[in-house]
Scaffold this motif. Sequence first.
Motif, PDB file in Angstrom:
ATOM      1  N   SER A  13      -9.781   8.998  10.399  1.00 58.41           N
ATOM      2  CA  SER A  13      -9.213   8.403   9.193  1.00 58.41           C
ATOM      3  C   SER A  13      -7.722   8.142   9.356  1.00 58.41           C
ATOM      4  O   SER A  13      -7.214   7.113   8.897  1.00 58.41           O
ATOM      5  N   GLY A  14      -7.019   9.051  10.012  1.00 59.94           N
ATOM      6  CA  GLY A  14      -5.595   8.836  10.281  1.00 59.94           C
ATOM      7  C   GLY A  14      -5.369   7.623  11.159  1.00 59.94           C
ATOM      8  O   GLY A  14      -4.429   6.850  10.942  1.00 59.94           O
ATOM      9  N   ILE A  15      -6.241   7.437  12.138  1.00 57.85           N
ATOM     10  CA  ILE A  15      -6.132   6.256  12.997  1.00 57.85           C
ATOM     11  C   ILE A  15      -6.373   4.987  12.183  1.00 57.85           C
ATOM     12  O   ILE A  15      -5.625   4.005  12.308  1.00 57.85           O
ATOM     13  N   PHE A  20      -4.230   0.149   9.409  1.00 57.69           N
ATOM     14  CA  PHE A  20      -3.939  -0.604   8.182  1.00 57.69           C
ATOM     15  C   PHE A  20      -2.436  -0.735   7.981  1.00 57.69           C
ATOM     16  O   PHE A  20      -1.930  -1.828   7.689  1.00 57.69           O
ATOM     17  N   PHE A  21      -1.701   0.364   8.139  1.00 58.78           N
ATOM     18  CA  PHE A  21      -0.266   0.356   7.870  1.00 58.78           C
ATOM     19  C   PHE A  21       0.479  -0.543   8.862  1.00 58.78           C
ATOM     20  O   PHE A  21       1.230  -1.438   8.465  1.00 58.78           O
ATOM     21  N   ILE A  50       2.327   1.755   1.754  1.00 58.76           N
ATOM     22  CA  ILE A  50       2.642   3.164   1.505  1.00 58.76           C
ATOM     23  C   ILE A  50       1.666   3.762   0.492  1.00 58.76           C
ATOM     24  O   ILE A  50       1.181   4.889   0.666  1.00 58.76           O
ATOM     25  N   GLY A  51       1.355   3.012  -0.553  1.00 56.61           N
ATOM     26  CA  GLY A  51       0.412   3.506  -1.551  1.00 56.61           C
ATOM     27  C   GLY A  51      -0.964   3.758  -0.967  1.00 56.61           C
ATOM     28  O   GLY A  51      -1.606   4.783  -1.253  1.00 56.61           O
ATOM     29  N   ALA A  52      -1.440   2.837  -0.129  1.00 57.91           N
ATOM     30  CA  ALA A  52      -2.761   3.007   0.482  1.00 57.91           C
ATOM     31  C   ALA A  52      -2.789   4.199   1.423  1.00 57.91           C
ATOM     32  O   ALA A  52      -3.761   4.968   1.444  1.00 57.91           O
ATOM     33  N   VAL A  53      -1.733   4.376   2.203  1.00 62.19           N
ATOM     34  CA  VAL A  53      -1.698   5.497   3.151  1.00 62.19           C
ATOM     35  C   VAL A  53      -1.589   6.831   2.400  1.00 62.19           C
ATOM     36  O   VAL A  53      -2.270   7.807   2.756  1.00 62.19           O
ATOM     37  N   MET A  54      -0.786   6.864   1.342  1.00 63.12           N
ATOM     38  CA  MET A  54      -0.684   8.095   0.555  1.00 63.12           C
ATOM     39  C   MET A  54      -2.022   8.439  -0.098  1.00 63.12           C
ATOM     40  O   MET A  54      -2.433   9.606  -0.101  1.00 63.12           O
TER      41      MET A  54
END
Length: 107
Positions: A13-15, A20-21, A50-54
């Motif tokens: 998921s981090g990848i 995405f970022f 930033i919102g999606a990653v948070m």
Amino acid sequence: MSETLGLVLSLASGILLGVFFFGGLWWTVRHGFSSRNPGLWFAGSTLLRIGAVMAGFYFLLGLPGESWQILLAGLLGFVITRLVATRLAGMGKPDLNHLKRKASHAP
């Protein structure tokens, strides 16, 4: 077993969050400067990414396992993606080392 699965899912998921970022950043830089309102593109893209990653990291806390280990695995995947993105972005740039060598001979 479920903690290991949680860590693997968190790393993946981090990848994906990193893809995405940094993919969004690449797309914004390529298209933002040619738009009529580049500031709006860059500000909107930054807030969206930033919102999606948070939100993605928040949902990682629901995976089985210790929360700090899950977040650390997700962050590791995100950083791995950043290193790959940085390497890919640097490809295709001209080698400027010969200019540095010439500049060192200048008075």
